[in-house]
Design a protein around this motif. Structure first.
Motif, PDB file in Angstrom:
ATOM      1  N   PHE A 102      37.072  79.534  27.705  1.00 46.22           N
ATOM      2  CA  PHE A 102      36.724  77.909  27.721  1.00 46.22           C
ATOM      3  C   PHE A 102      35.313  78.042  27.227  1.00 46.22           C
ATOM      4  CE2 PHE A 102      35.007  73.768  29.851  1.00 46.22           C
ATOM      5  CZ  PHE A 102      36.176  73.383  28.983  1.00 46.22           C
ATOM      6  N   PHE A 103      33.986  78.634  28.524  1.00 43.28           N
ATOM      7  CA  PHE A 103      32.406  78.329  28.244  1.00 43.28           C
ATOM      8  C   PHE A 103      32.237  78.963  27.044  1.00 43.28           C
ATOM      9  CE2 PHE A 103      32.702  76.759  33.040  1.00 43.28           C
ATOM     10  CZ  PHE A 103      32.161  76.018  32.242  1.00 43.28           C
ATOM     11  N   VAL A 104      32.628  80.088  26.763  1.00 35.86           N
ATOM     12  CA  VAL A 104      32.747  80.983  25.444  1.00 35.86           C
ATOM     13  C   VAL A 104      32.903  80.117  24.337  1.00 35.86           C
ATOM     14  CG1 VAL A 104      32.603  83.410  24.012  1.00 35.86           C
ATOM     15  CG2 VAL A 104      32.312  82.704  26.435  1.00 35.86           C
ATOM     16  N   ARG A 105      34.258  79.323  24.418  1.00 32.95           N
ATOM     17  CA  ARG A 105      34.289  78.919  23.078  1.00 32.95           C
ATOM     18  C   ARG A 105      34.359  77.437  22.372  1.00 32.95           C
ATOM     19  NH1 ARG A 105      39.993  80.074  20.855  1.00 32.95           N
ATOM     20  NH2 ARG A 105      40.468  82.293  21.635  1.00 32.95           N
ATOM     21  N   HIS A 106      34.055  76.774  24.132  1.00 31.60           N
ATOM     22  CA  HIS A 106      33.382  75.363  24.389  1.00 31.60           C
ATOM     23  C   HIS A 106      32.441  74.490  24.599  1.00 31.60           C
ATOM     24  CE1 HIS A 106      37.765  74.483  23.323  1.00 31.60           C
ATOM     25  NE2 HIS A 106      38.297  75.540  24.022  1.00 31.60           N
ATOM     26  N   THR A 107      31.256  75.842  24.603  1.00 32.96           N
ATOM     27  CA  THR A 107      30.451  75.445  25.122  1.00 32.96           C
ATOM     28  C   THR A 107      29.168  76.038  24.787  1.00 32.96           C
ATOM     29  OG1 THR A 107      29.577  76.733  27.494  1.00 32.96           O
ATOM     30  CG2 THR A 107      31.099  74.585  27.209  1.00 32.96           C
TER      31      THR A 107
END
Length: 582
Positions: free
Chosen positions: A103-108
């Motif tokens: 989640f964090f790598v893809r969207h932040t």
């Protein structure tokens, strides 16, 4: 959103990794979020940390010397946690951890990199792994934060070199080898020149690494999403509507208290209690007054989150075998009578360094993890007024590797000798007299150690047998990267005492990070993340990043629950993108 908010969906108390992860995930899931921070800078303990996350089966470590599996991770944690294994929380961590990373790598703006050789601390135990479970934040250019770089908590002064941060053991090796390798000398020259320019222009390092990079990346993500971050704004009380927590009372800089309602929930992520003297006295057996413990944690980590939870019936875990993540530290004299705290993360692993107690006896495998060494220090000093020991090295060793805050050649030793931080003796007997160590026993201990050390063997503690021992040793030193004799005077000593890298005894929660009351029931509207959340490791320390890995994971879990996404536990890694409406 306005600075004068009086109602949002989520209020997050604290701006370390757990708090910012909850805030960013909640905002990406469509919720209105406010972060409040007690201190004048953001980043919490995370900004002073190594920035490593322990996440089994993570999607970043694409190359592993051996495949990982959920079953083996469960087996390892069951072994490490012992009687304090919480199956529901462990399952949530193991299931949601890889999803959180995705989640964090893809969207932040959070970028994570593999640590391909970083082993579990007990890799030889059932379910352990020699690599692949620890990952870390990628370095970041601080200029990406714009003017808000000035409010990012700087790294711990004692573990920088003239304010410069290091990203890996390989990078540190260049500084160790600066007088032995032209390649290392050129690398160090470039780093120093770049750093000097950054200090001249910006007043601080702009190449952010380790925990400073992780905090910065999370903060940049929060700022990009328009999440307000109120500094110097402590949470002084919780609001309630019946049994539900419905907001916080914020003490503002002008002395006025502000009530902020939270429609979905309040997340407590205020960094645990490492600087709370009273709770240290209660929960640290080695610190009966609370003052016998020395933490490098930020001064504001005084247990605010725990007290807030207790005020509404939340419970603090008081039964863990270890209430904190122990580490040997030394006290570094500064100007004007101020003392810094240096965590001994690297020196103990090097060949030619041993640790002895006041009786002059070795008591531990010095190359075991900081937490394991801390546990053994406490056992060795159980009958003493203070937990203390001394790291001993000969002249050749200290000039090659340094010792504690003392840097290796070509940097001088004089200032450390004058301050009393470093002790020196022409003989072991002279050194023992200065340190207050039993001289005869110290000589006997060194003679006994040297018998095996000349052949690279530790006959007493098998130093170097663990994969993790060797990982931070000197790989150029053979046959054992952790063992060399102590023979060449003069001899040196640095006194070490008990410290921590954070506290484990946090607020009891369930698998959704919801705070539990005395009956094990969830308190509606109240969550905990980071070191405010009782350690899912059950007071053990299985590997590098077991604080930050769960901090981000349970911050993410809390956000999903508040957004009505708790059922996403069945979503496979790689599908986290589908959860975000923004």
């Amino acid at each position: 959103m306005s600075e004068h908010l009086d109602e949002v969906d989520v209020v997050v108390v604290g701006s370390g990794a757990g708090g910012l992860a909850a805030a960013v995930a909640a905002r990406k899931l469509g919720l209105e979020v406010l972060v409040i921070e007690k201190e004048a800078c953001y980043g919490g303990t995370t900004a002073r940390s190594g920035g490593v996350l322990w996440i089994p089966n993570n999607p970043i470590s694409t190359f592993r010397p051996e495949p990982d599996s959920m079953d083996d991770a469960r087996t390892y944690l069951r072994h490490e946690c012992g009687a304090h294994y919480d199956a529901a929380r462990v399952e949530a961590f193991l299931t949601q951890g890889p999803r959180m990373v995705d989640f964090f790598v893809r969207h932040t703006d959070v970028q994570l990199i593999p640590l391909p050789e970083y082993p579990d601390y007990h890799a030889e135990s059932p379910g352990g792994r020699t690599a692949g479970r620890s990952i870390m934040a990628a370095p970041m250019d601080g200029r990406e934060l714009g003017d808000r770089i000035r409010q990012l908590r700087p790294p711990l002064r004692e573990i920088t070199f003239v304010g410069m941060m290091f990203n890996s053991s390989a990078e540190i090796s260049h500084f160790f080898n600066v007088t032995r390798s032209l390649h290392s000398a050129a690398y160090v020259a470039r780093r120093l020149l770049t750093h000097a320019k950054e200090m001249l222009v910006h007043g601080r390092a702009m190449r952010l690494t380790n925990g400073n990079a992780l905090a910065a990346r999370l903060a940049k993500s929060a700022f990009a999403l328009g999440i307000p971050l109120w500094l110097q704004s402590p949470a002084v009380a919780l609001l309630r509507d019946g049994e539900r927590v419905s907001g916080v009372v914020v003490g503002r800089r002008d002395g006025q208290c502000v009530q902020v309602r939270a429609r979905r929930g309040v997340v407590l992520a205020a960094g645990g209690f490492p600087q709370d003297v009273a709770r240290r006295a209660e929960l640290f057996p080695h610190a009966p007054t609370g003052h016998e413990h020395h933490s490098p944690a930020p001064p504001g980590n005084t247990g605010d989150g725990l007290r807030l939870a207790e005020s509404v019936g939340g419970q603090v875990a008081r039964d863990l075998p270890n209430a904190g993540a122990w580490i040997p530290v030394s006290r570094v004299p500064r100007r004007k009578g101020i003392t810094g705290v240096f965590p001994h993360l690297i020196d103990r692993y090097k060949p030619g360094v041993i640790a002895v107690n006041r009786r002059g006896q070795r008591f531990v495998n010095e190359s075991d993890s900081y937490h394991d060494v801390g546990v053994q220090m406490q056992k060795a000093c159980a009958d003493k007024a203070e937990v203390e020991a001394w790291l001993i090295a000969d002249h050749r060793t200290i000039r090659r590797y340094g010792l504690g805050f003392v840097k290796p050649f070509p940097l001088p030793l004089g200032s450390h000798l004058r301050s009393g931080y470093l002790l020196r003796g022409a003989t072991l007997a002279e050194l023992a007299a200065k340190a207050g160590i039993d001289a005869a026993q110290l000589q006997k201990t060194v003679d006994t150690y040297n018998v095996g050390a000349v052949d690279g063997k530790d006959l007493q503690f098998r130093r170097g047998w663990r994969v993790y021992n060797r990982f931070l040793g000197d790989r150029t030193h053979q046959p054992n990267p952790c063992v060399a004799p102590v023979v060449q005077g003069p001899f040196y000593a640095v006194r070490i005492v008990m410290g921590d890298l954070g506290t484990f005894a946090g607020i009891r929660t369930d698998e959704h990070a919801r705070v539990l009351d005395a009956h094990g029931r969830a308190i509606e509207g109240l969550f905990a993340a980071g070191n405010d959340n009782s350690s899912v490791m059950g007071g053990g320390y299985p590997g590098g990043g077991i604080t930050l890995g769960p901090a981000l994971t349970f911050g993410f879990v809390a956000a999903e629950f508040m957004a009505g996404r708790a059922g996403a536990s069945t979503t496979a890694p790689g599908e986290a993108a589908e959860l975000s409406p923004s």
